[in-house]
Write an enzyme that holds these catalytic residues in place. Structure first.
Site, short mmCIF file in Angstrom:
data_model
loop_
_atom_site.label_atom_id
_atom_site.label_comp_id
_atom_site.label_asym_id
_atom_site.label_seq_id
_atom_site.Cartn_x
_atom_site.Cartn_y
_atom_site.Cartn_z
N ARG A 1 0.86 -1.19 0.00
CA ARG A 1 0.00 0.00 0.00
C ARG A 1 0.89 1.24 0.00
O ARG A 1 1.50 1.58 1.01
CB ARG A 1 -0.86 -0.03 1.28
CG ARG A 1 -2.00 0.95 1.30
CD ARG A 1 -2.56 1.05 2.73
NE ARG A 1 -1.75 1.93 3.53
CZ ARG A 1 -1.52 1.78 4.84
NH1 ARG A 1 -2.02 0.79 5.50
NH2 ARG A 1 -0.77 2.65 5.49
N HIS B 1 -3.45 4.57 4.78
CA HIS B 1 -4.55 3.60 4.87
C HIS B 1 -5.84 4.21 4.31
O HIS B 1 -6.52 3.61 3.48
CB HIS B 1 -4.75 3.17 6.32
CG HIS B 1 -5.98 2.37 6.54
ND1 HIS B 1 -6.12 1.08 6.11
CD2 HIS B 1 -7.17 2.69 7.14
CE1 HIS B 1 -7.33 0.63 6.43
NE2 HIS B 1 -7.98 1.59 7.05
N TYR C 1 3.91 5.72 11.42
CA TYR C 1 4.27 4.36 11.84
C TYR C 1 5.09 3.59 10.80
O TYR C 1 5.46 2.46 11.04
CB TYR C 1 3.00 3.56 12.20
CG TYR C 1 1.93 3.53 11.12
CD1 TYR C 1 2.01 2.65 10.05
CD2 TYR C 1 0.86 4.43 11.16
CE1 TYR C 1 1.04 2.64 9.06
CE2 TYR C 1 -0.12 4.42 10.17
CZ TYR C 1 -0.02 3.52 9.13
OH TYR C 1 -0.98 3.53 8.14
C1 LIG Z 1 -14.51 -5.81 11.91
C2 LIG Z 1 -13.68 -4.58 11.76
N1 LIG Z 1 -12.71 -4.33 12.65
C3 LIG Z 1 -11.94 -3.21 12.52
C4 LIG Z 1 -12.16 -2.34 11.49
C5 LIG Z 1 -11.27 -1.12 11.32
N2 LIG Z 1 -10.39 -1.35 10.16
C6 LIG Z 1 -10.68 -0.84 8.97
S1 LIG Z 1 -9.58 -1.30 7.82
C7 LIG Z 1 -8.67 -2.16 8.93
C8 LIG Z 1 -7.40 -2.88 8.52
C9 LIG Z 1 -7.63 -3.80 7.38
O1 LIG Z 1 -6.41 -4.32 6.95
P1 LIG Z 1 -6.31 -5.29 5.74
O2 LIG Z 1 -7.30 -6.39 5.88
O3 LIG Z 1 -4.89 -5.66 5.58
O4 LIG Z 1 -6.80 -4.41 4.49
P2 LIG Z 1 -6.11 -3.08 3.91
O5 LIG Z 1 -6.70 -1.93 4.69
O6 LIG Z 1 -4.66 -3.18 4.08
O7 LIG Z 1 -6.54 -3.03 2.49
C10 LIG Z 1 -9.24 -2.10 10.20
C11 LIG Z 1 -8.70 -2.76 11.39
C12 LIG Z 1 -13.21 -2.63 10.58
N3 LIG Z 1 -13.47 -1.87 9.54
N4 LIG Z 1 -13.94 -3.77 10.72
#
Ligand SMILES: Cc1ncc(C[n+]2csc(CCOP(=O)(O)OP(=O)(O)O)c2C)c(N)n1
Ligand SMILES: [Mg+2]
Length: 361
Positions: A257, A261, A270
């Site tokens: 990425r 985020h 970070y």
């Molecule tokens: C069930 C849930 N827990 C926490 C969140 C907050 N949250 C949004 S994105 C994210 C990280 C997701 O990481 P990843 O699966 O690697 O996807 P990326 O964002 O890197 O595309 C979190 C913890 C959420 N949206 N849903």
């Protein structure tokens, strides 16, 4: 096999187009010049879409936005390998996949502008809505895949999720069930190495995410997610296998990425900038451009023209999205139930009484 025999497993790694733009001809899938240029065009559209939406958010014209900068090859390669009857189950970073699927950009912008009507897929776009809850849509995708099988349909579900989602129970429950029922599912884990501020090292002690498929009883493959040819080939091969009834496939698209985020994040807090610099050199668009130029599939000027029309396409979509009449305030009471339960009906009436001047438009 005798119960006492040791079992060996292997996780393959696929790269076809390296960082310098050189392709391994032995592995190269059959693609016409037009198809390769289409890949380039879609990846550029995704990149420009991202850039413009990020700026629109800073101007207060869209809400929180999740950019996919750096993940264009993972999304374009896989979507272009799909057939007409296949479906995608996206997470929230799949704007480029939507574009590749043919979704009008103004609808995508409408969604990021906070208008839920933008999450209703237009006819002919085989996609579930954007799924913000991390990993939850994996179980939906498996359910749909299983339904396709029961209905004897030819469709396959292509489910996108991140490395972070691979820590969720939904991932284990969903993929385990997919294995048991041989559901027609291609699970694409875009390992962009971060789940907001949590690095993948803290998601798992396993060497790869692809190897998790082994425990579910199906194939897992690690693919260079910044290599559009490898993503195309891996997805095409996986779809072929799934359609032949040989069970699901998990593809780990190893990518990065490049951006924050979301627009609500500051990755500099970070992440070591040196890590980002290293990945900038692996940019999926830059390497495809090198290939295209080297193979004389298009000139610099022709590629610039593609970039120019991509920018115009996004600008026009922004104009269209901003002309859409905003949803009425009572919309929050709609679309969940076919028949509103009494308490929702009561709240709606109360809302109308309290805010009558806002509702009458
Ligand atoms: C069930 C849930 N827990 C926490 C969140 C907050 N949250 C949004 S994105 C994210 C990280 C997701 O990481 P990843 O699966 O690697 O996807 P990326 O964002 O890197 O595309 C979190 C913890 C959420 N949206 N849903
Ligand atoms: Mg991630």
């Amino acid at each position: 096999m005798p119960e006492t025999t040791a079992v060996k497993f292997e996780v393959k790694y696929l790269q076809i187009l390296d960082e310098t733009g050189k392709a391994d001809e032995k592995l190269m899938p059959k693609l016409s010049k037009e198809q390769i240029l289409r890949m380039y065009e879609l990846m550029v559209e995704g990149r420009i879409f991202d850039d413009i939406l990020f700026k629109l958010q800073r101007e207060g014209r869209v809400l929180t936005f999740a950019p996919g900068k750096g993940q264009e090859a993972a999304q374009v390669g896989s979507v272009l390998a799909m057939e007409k009857d296949d479906w995608i189950a996206p997470a929230f970073r799949e704007n480029t996949a939507f574009i590749a699927l043919g979704m009008p950009m103004d609808v995508i912008i409408q969604y990021w502008g906070g208008d839920e009507r933008g999450n209703k897929m237009p006819d002919g776009i085989n996609s579930l809505p954007v799924a913000i809850p991390v990993g939850g849509h994996i179980t939906h995708a498996v359910g749909m895949a299983w339904a396709f099988k029961l209905q004897k349909k030819k469709s396959t579900m292509v489910c996108f999720f991140g490395d972070g989602a691979s820590s969720k129970g939904d991932f284990y429950e969903g993929l385990n069930m997919a294995g048991v029922f041989k559901a027609p599912l291609v699970a694409i884990c875009q390992n962009n190495q971060w789940a907001i501020s949590v690095p993948v090292k803290q998601q798992t002690a396993a060497e790869t995410l692809a190897q998790k498929a082994i425990a579910f009883g199906f194939e897992g493959i690690k693919v260079d997610g910044n290599d559009v040819f490898a993503m195309y080939k891996a997805t095409k091969d996986a779809l072929e296998k799934v359609k032949a009834g040989k069970g699901p496939v998990l593809i780990e698209a190893y990518t990065y990425r490049l951006s924050d985020h979301t627009t609500a994040d500051d990755a500099k807090k970070y992440r070591d900038p040196k890590e980002v610099e290293k990945w900038v050199l692996k940019d999926p668009i830059v390497r495809l451009k090198k290939y295209v130029i080297e193979k004389k599939l298009a000139s610099e000027a022709e590629l610039q023209k593609i970039e120019g029309s991509a920018r115009k396409k996004v600008d026009d979509a922004v104009k269209r999205a901003e002309q859409i009449q905003p949803a009425g305030p009572t919309d929050i009471f709609e679309y969940t139930y076919s028949k509103k339960p009494w308490h929702v009906q009561e709240e709606l009436e109360d809302f109308k009484r309290t805010y009558s001047e806002k509702v009458d438009r």
